[in-house]
Scaffold this motif. Sequence first.
Motif, PDB file in Angstrom:
ATOM      1  N   LEU A  78      -3.225   2.191  -4.105  1.00 40.03           N
ATOM      2  CA  LEU A  78      -2.584   3.480  -4.333  1.00 40.03           C
ATOM      3  C   LEU A  78      -3.571   4.575  -3.966  1.00 40.03           C
ATOM      4  O   LEU A  78      -4.643   4.687  -4.566  1.00 40.03           O
ATOM      5  CB  LEU A  78      -2.159   3.609  -5.799  1.00 40.03           C
ATOM      6  CG  LEU A  78      -1.469   4.903  -6.224  1.00 40.03           C
ATOM      7  CD1 LEU A  78      -0.158   5.085  -5.464  1.00 40.03           C
ATOM      8  CD2 LEU A  78      -1.208   4.895  -7.730  1.00 40.03           C
ATOM      9  N   PHE A  79      -3.223   5.378  -2.946  1.00 37.15           N
ATOM     10  CA  PHE A  79      -4.096   6.442  -2.458  1.00 37.15           C
ATOM     11  C   PHE A  79      -3.387   7.770  -2.638  1.00 37.15           C
ATOM     12  O   PHE A  79      -2.276   7.970  -2.137  1.00 37.15           O
ATOM     13  CB  PHE A  79      -4.430   6.211  -0.982  1.00 37.15           C
ATOM     14  CG  PHE A  79      -5.362   7.230  -0.397  1.00 37.15           C
ATOM     15  CD1 PHE A  79      -6.741   7.046  -0.434  1.00 37.15           C
ATOM     16  CD2 PHE A  79      -4.860   8.376   0.191  1.00 37.15           C
ATOM     17  CE1 PHE A  79      -7.591   7.995   0.104  1.00 37.15           C
ATOM     18  CE2 PHE A  79      -5.711   9.329   0.737  1.00 37.15           C
ATOM     19  CZ  PHE A  79      -7.080   9.140   0.686  1.00 37.15           C
ATOM     20  N   LEU A  80      -4.022   8.700  -3.361  1.00 38.94           N
ATOM     21  CA  LEU A  80      -3.409   9.980  -3.696  1.00 38.94           C
ATOM     22  C   LEU A  80      -4.310  11.114  -3.236  1.00 38.94           C
ATOM     23  O   LEU A  80      -5.438  11.248  -3.700  1.00 38.94           O
ATOM     24  CB  LEU A  80      -3.185  10.081  -5.208  1.00 38.94           C
ATOM     25  CG  LEU A  80      -2.438   8.908  -5.853  1.00 38.94           C
ATOM     26  CD1 LEU A  80      -2.527   8.987  -7.368  1.00 38.94           C
ATOM     27  CD2 LEU A  80      -0.978   8.893  -5.393  1.00 38.94           C
ATOM     28  N   ASP A  81      -3.812  11.935  -2.326  1.00 35.74           N
ATOM     29  CA  ASP A  81      -4.565  13.063  -1.796  1.00 35.74           C
ATOM     30  C   ASP A  81      -3.855  14.361  -2.201  1.00 35.74           C
ATOM     31  O   ASP A  81      -2.841  14.727  -1.626  1.00 35.74           O
ATOM     32  CB  ASP A  81      -4.663  12.956  -0.270  1.00 35.74           C
ATOM     33  CG  ASP A  81      -5.511  14.063   0.359  1.00 35.74           C
ATOM     34  OD1 ASP A  81      -5.991  14.936  -0.385  1.00 35.74           O
ATOM     35  OD2 ASP A  81      -5.685  14.059   1.582  1.00 35.74           O
ATOM     36  N   CYS A  82      -4.416  15.031  -3.208  1.00 33.75           N
ATOM     37  CA  CYS A  82      -3.839  16.297  -3.695  1.00 33.75           C
ATOM     38  C   CYS A  82      -2.410  16.118  -4.189  1.00 33.75           C
ATOM     39  O   CYS A  82      -1.582  17.022  -4.070  1.00 33.75           O
ATOM     40  CB  CYS A  82      -3.884  17.374  -2.618  1.00 33.75           C
ATOM     41  SG  CYS A  82      -5.544  17.833  -2.084  1.00 33.75           S
ATOM     42  N   VAL A  83      -2.087  14.957  -4.734  1.00 32.92           N
ATOM     43  CA  VAL A  83      -0.776  14.708  -5.319  1.00 32.92           C
ATOM     44  C   VAL A  83      -0.815  15.131  -6.786  1.00 32.92           C
ATOM     45  O   VAL A  83      -1.774  14.839  -7.496  1.00 32.92           O
ATOM     46  CB  VAL A  83      -0.386  13.221  -5.199  1.00 32.92           C
ATOM     47  CG1 VAL A  83       0.949  12.950  -5.880  1.00 32.92           C
ATOM     48  CG2 VAL A  83      -0.336  12.806  -3.740  1.00 32.92           C
ATOM     49  N   ARG A  84       0.237  15.813  -7.240  1.00 29.33           N
ATOM     50  CA  ARG A  84       0.267  16.308  -8.613  1.00 29.33           C
ATOM     51  C   ARG A  84       1.119  15.401  -9.515  1.00 29.33           C
ATOM     52  O   ARG A  84       2.147  14.879  -9.092  1.00 29.33           O
ATOM     53  CB  ARG A  84       0.824  17.733  -8.656  1.00 29.33           C
ATOM     54  CG  ARG A  84      -0.104  18.772  -8.029  1.00 29.33           C
ATOM     55  CD  ARG A  84       0.509  20.150  -8.116  1.00 29.33           C
ATOM     56  NE  ARG A  84      -0.379  21.156  -7.556  1.00 29.33           N
ATOM     57  CZ  ARG A  84      -1.297  21.821  -8.263  1.00 29.33           C
ATOM     58  NH1 ARG A  84      -1.435  21.569  -9.551  1.00 29.33           N
ATOM     59  NH2 ARG A  84      -2.071  22.718  -7.700  1.00 29.33           N
ATOM     60  N   PHE A  85       0.656  15.249 -10.756  1.00 32.23           N
ATOM     61  CA  PHE A  85       1.399  14.521 -11.783  1.00 32.23           C
ATOM     62  C   PHE A  85       1.601  15.438 -12.976  1.00 32.23           C
ATOM     63  O   PHE A  85       0.901  16.429 -13.142  1.00 32.23           O
ATOM     64  CB  PHE A  85       0.622  13.271 -12.227  1.00 32.23           C
ATOM     65  CG  PHE A  85       0.590  12.177 -11.194  1.00 32.23           C
ATOM     66  CD1 PHE A  85       1.488  11.129 -11.249  1.00 32.23           C
ATOM     67  CD2 PHE A  85      -0.342  12.209 -10.173  1.00 32.23           C
ATOM     68  CE1 PHE A  85       1.461  10.121 -10.290  1.00 32.23           C
ATOM     69  CE2 PHE A  85      -0.379  11.215  -9.217  1.00 32.23           C
ATOM     70  CZ  PHE A  85       0.518  10.158  -9.269  1.00 32.23           C
ATOM     71  N   LYS A 111       0.845  -1.192   0.000  1.00 34.18           N
ATOM     72  CA  LYS A 111       0.000   0.000   0.000  1.00 34.18           C
ATOM     73  C   LYS A 111       0.882   1.243   0.000  1.00 34.18           C
ATOM     74  O   LYS A 111       1.834   1.322   0.779  1.00 34.18           O
ATOM     75  CB  LYS A 111      -0.917   0.029   1.230  1.00 34.18           C
ATOM     76  CG  LYS A 111      -1.902  -1.123   1.314  1.00 34.18           C
ATOM     77  CD  LYS A 111      -2.726  -1.022   2.585  1.00 34.18           C
ATOM     78  CE  LYS A 111      -3.666  -2.203   2.741  1.00 34.18           C
ATOM     79  NZ  LYS A 111      -4.455  -2.123   4.010  1.00 34.18           N
ATOM     80  N   LEU A 112       0.522   2.198  -0.854  1.00 33.42           N
ATOM     81  CA  LEU A 112       1.229   3.474  -0.905  1.00 33.42           C
ATOM     82  C   LEU A 112       0.205   4.587  -0.816  1.00 33.42           C
ATOM     83  O   LEU A 112      -0.686   4.696  -1.660  1.00 33.42           O
ATOM     84  CB  LEU A 112       2.034   3.597  -2.196  1.00 33.42           C
ATOM     85  CG  LEU A 112       2.759   4.935  -2.421  1.00 33.42           C
ATOM     86  CD1 LEU A 112       3.767   5.186  -1.305  1.00 33.42           C
ATOM     87  CD2 LEU A 112       3.447   4.953  -3.784  1.00 33.42           C
ATOM     88  N   LYS A 113       0.326   5.415   0.234  1.00 30.86           N
ATOM     89  CA  LYS A 113      -0.575   6.540   0.426  1.00 30.86           C
ATOM     90  C   LYS A 113       0.250   7.817   0.502  1.00 30.86           C
ATOM     91  O   LYS A 113       1.127   7.946   1.351  1.00 30.86           O
ATOM     92  CB  LYS A 113      -1.399   6.369   1.716  1.00 30.86           C
ATOM     93  CG  LYS A 113      -2.328   5.168   1.692  1.00 30.86           C
ATOM     94  CD  LYS A 113      -3.199   5.125   2.947  1.00 30.86           C
ATOM     95  CE  LYS A 113      -4.189   3.979   2.904  1.00 30.86           C
ATOM     96  NZ  LYS A 113      -5.098   3.973   4.091  1.00 30.86           N
ATOM     97  N   LEU A 114      -0.073   8.755  -0.388  1.00 33.36           N
ATOM     98  CA  LEU A 114       0.654  10.012  -0.447  1.00 33.36           C
ATOM     99  C   LEU A 114      -0.310  11.164  -0.257  1.00 33.36           C
ATOM    100  O   LEU A 114      -1.363  11.221  -0.897  1.00 33.36           O
ATOM    101  CB  LEU A 114       1.369  10.156  -1.798  1.00 33.36           C
ATOM    102  CG  LEU A 114       2.414   9.084  -2.118  1.00 33.36           C
ATOM    103  CD1 LEU A 114       2.955   9.302  -3.523  1.00 33.36           C
ATOM    104  CD2 LEU A 114       3.538   9.092  -1.094  1.00 33.36           C
ATOM    105  N   GLY A 115       0.089  12.118   0.600  1.00 33.57           N
ATOM    106  CA  GLY A 115      -0.764  13.257   0.884  1.00 33.57           C
ATOM    107  C   GLY A 115      -0.276  14.516   0.210  1.00 33.57           C
ATOM    108  O   GLY A 115       0.600  14.504  -0.670  1.00 33.57           O
ATOM    109  N   ILE A 116      -0.821  15.628   0.636  1.00 29.32           N
ATOM    110  CA  ILE A 116      -0.592  16.924   0.023  1.00 29.32           C
ATOM    111  C   ILE A 116       0.899  17.281   0.009  1.00 29.32           C
ATOM    112  O   ILE A 116       1.646  16.953   0.921  1.00 29.32           O
ATOM    113  CB  ILE A 116      -1.400  18.001   0.765  1.00 29.32           C
ATOM    114  CG1 ILE A 116      -1.378  19.323   0.027  1.00 29.32           C
ATOM    115  CG2 ILE A 116      -0.899  18.170   2.191  1.00 29.32           C
ATOM    116  CD1 ILE A 116      -2.361  20.335   0.590  1.00 29.32           C
ATOM    117  N   GLY A 117       1.317  17.952  -1.066  1.00 33.81           N
ATOM    118  CA  GLY A 117       2.689  18.429  -1.149  1.00 33.81           C
ATOM    119  C   GLY A 117       3.562  17.647  -2.102  1.00 33.81           C
ATOM    120  O   GLY A 117       4.627  18.121  -2.506  1.00 33.81           O
TER     121      GLY A 117
END
Length: 377
Positions: A161-168, A137-143
């Motif tokens: 895969l959990f992405l919270d306000c992550v930019r690509f 599990k990979l969870k990335l937050g803001i920033g």
Amino acid sequence: MDWISSLPDDIIYHILSFHSTKEAALTSVLSKRWRNLFALLPNLRFEEKDFDYRDSDFGIPWSFIDFLERVLAVSGNSPLKKFSLKYRQNVVDSALINPWIRNVLSRGVLDLLHIDIITKSEFSLPLEVFSCKTLVKLKLGIGFVIAMVPENASLPALKTLFLDCVRFYDHQHGCSFEALVSACHVLEEISIVGEHWEHWKWCRTVTSPTLQRLTIDCEVSNDSIRSDFRSITFDTPSLVYLKYSGFVSDKHPFVNLDALFEVKLTLALRKIPHNGNPTNLIKGLRNVEIMDLSSHETLKILYSFREAIPVFENLSRLSIATKLGSCWKLVPLLLKRSPNLETLVIKGPLHYKGRGQGIESVCQCLSGYYFFYCRVL
């Protein structure tokens, strides 16, 4: 008698695992044996809610960062199962974060890597993240910003895969989001949450033969109205659950949702430059068995594109959200195109006026349907 201290280490670790890392650290005052025992826990969790900026429980003041780095240093190379870091109370220098992540990855984190922290500037993940063989599990937050994924990226164990306000970003070397998903060979679940995801410079393509659950849950704001939504493609033949919340995209050039079992839609229209076109998305829902239309605006949008609504042969449960005084024009159409519907859930005010024998429909859209007034105490 201190019978707890006589227990095997594995049992003590299990007991301490029910507490935060900071709470477990307080046991270090019990005896010499407990002094560094907490740092060898397989699950390390650092969260601002568990730790004051200046904390004197150890006899001397420790900052959050001091405590975290001390634990990582004392724990050495002991294997890790889970690592969670959530800190939004103060801005952290991004130069500090990569060494922490590399430390955790070098110890073979098995289950969860959760990083949610506010940095002074946009922060890129270390390349080691994209070649971790053990991460589930990979969870990335803001920033966080994922500008580029290495060509040899491989996450063979990653399932969530959990992405919270992550930019690509999408650039000449390809779309970093698509490259990340392609590197996950057994991926089962993606969650994209947070505001302004539509500002990503990404390919807007979700392609995965193994993906089973997909959540795109994004905040609708005035700034979003001026964004370029272009198109979104769903090439997900194994997907069984879809939650989509946001503005209608310009188009959906390709939609493969043949295995879809449940869908939750909360759609909104843009005023400029135009409202978008969900035609292919609507057609792609034809095999669903459970459908939740979570806003009245969603009903209005679907009615505007009613010619695209297929016959839902498998639909057994339908939930709709209603609004006081608004027409239910879509409801009769959905009922006619759902021949095997068993359950209809209405969330909101019912569509009638009057009481007792004087109950009647508000408009002609429900002509021929009967209404019964009931009062819930």
